[in-house]
Design an enzyme around this catalytic site. Sequence first.
Site, PDB file in Angstrom:
ATOM      1  N   ASP A  57       0.817  -1.210   0.000  1.00  0.00           N
ATOM      2  CA  ASP A  57       0.000   0.000   0.000  1.00  0.00           C
ATOM      3  C   ASP A  57       0.853   1.263   0.000  1.00  0.00           C
ATOM      4  O   ASP A  57       0.635   2.173  -0.811  1.00  0.00           O
ATOM      5  CB  ASP A  57      -0.944   0.013   1.214  1.00  0.00           C
ATOM      6  CG  ASP A  57      -1.946  -1.120   1.188  1.00  0.00           C
ATOM      7  OD1 ASP A  57      -2.283  -1.601   0.086  1.00  0.00           O
ATOM      8  OD2 ASP A  57      -2.398  -1.534   2.271  1.00  0.00           O
ATOM      9  N   GLU A 173      -9.045  -2.524   4.045  1.00  0.00           N
ATOM     10  CA  GLU A 173      -8.792  -2.078   5.415  1.00  0.00           C
ATOM     11  C   GLU A 173      -9.955  -1.256   5.946  1.00  0.00           C
ATOM     12  O   GLU A 173     -10.299  -1.348   7.127  1.00  0.00           O
ATOM     13  CB  GLU A 173      -7.495  -1.277   5.476  1.00  0.00           C
ATOM     14  CG  GLU A 173      -6.247  -2.126   5.279  1.00  0.00           C
ATOM     15  CD  GLU A 173      -4.966  -1.318   5.390  1.00  0.00           C
ATOM     16  OE1 GLU A 173      -3.897  -1.948   5.478  1.00  0.00           O
ATOM     17  OE2 GLU A 173      -5.025  -0.072   5.393  1.00  0.00           O
TER      18      GLU A 173
END
Length: 277
Positions: A57, A173
Amino acid sequence: MDKLAPTEQQRDIGATLQVQARIDPQQAAERCRDFLCAQLKASGQQALVLGISGGVDSTVAGRLAQLAVEKARQKGHQATFVAMRLPYGEQKDEADAQRALQFIEPDEALSTDIKPASDAMLDALEAGGLMFRDAAHRDFVLGNIKARQRMIAQYAVAGARRGLVVGTDQAAEALMGFFTKYGDGACDVAPLTGLSKRQVRAVGAALGAPGELVDKVPTADLESLSPMKTDEEAFGVSYAEIDDFLEGKPVSERAYRIIVSTYSNTTNKRNLPITPV
């Protein structure tokens, strides 16, 4: 194992988190880059700031940030990308973080060890009377302190450089509430919003990120008593199942139950502060 057909609730959650079932990775990369470039110019700020952990990420967001400031400079706007290393003492996968920096090629790289500040805060809290149920509970709270210390450092640099802090939160997430509120969940711009984990990996591959970083097993690595604990171990469900859920595909009944329950129980983490009116 039988899988459940997508439900209206599943589709609603995916829509709320802005997930598309399919993306073109190259187009998604360009869209995210252009978003960062536009926000930098519109804000009147002159820098983008992001902590680089060595995970996919931050690697993807970091490269997008560097490309964004380069595009801004081509248009005559003063712009710099500051990549930050924010280890808690010695990071076990430091080699991955350095590999990420080599790929990103940031204008500037700064390093700040958050261990002294994090430990001092916990010591001060305990000196003031805070008590924990056990060592695991203490370690969990320290993990959140680490995440917030990292954001303190990033906002300090952003304040010094007239910058915006870039977040790395993506839809998987966000769905699982797997972030520390006002820690890694705090930012000014979040270019990966709406992307599932596999889509972030696809964007990383399109950008030319090293395969070992694109396919790296994700870990927040916030718990000192459980170093390198994987995200999926914490979730109790795999990223593949989470991504399938987000993209409106069938998932197992067990995965569906865990995901919907976790999403509901972490609603407060995705909300702005509640006000009386």
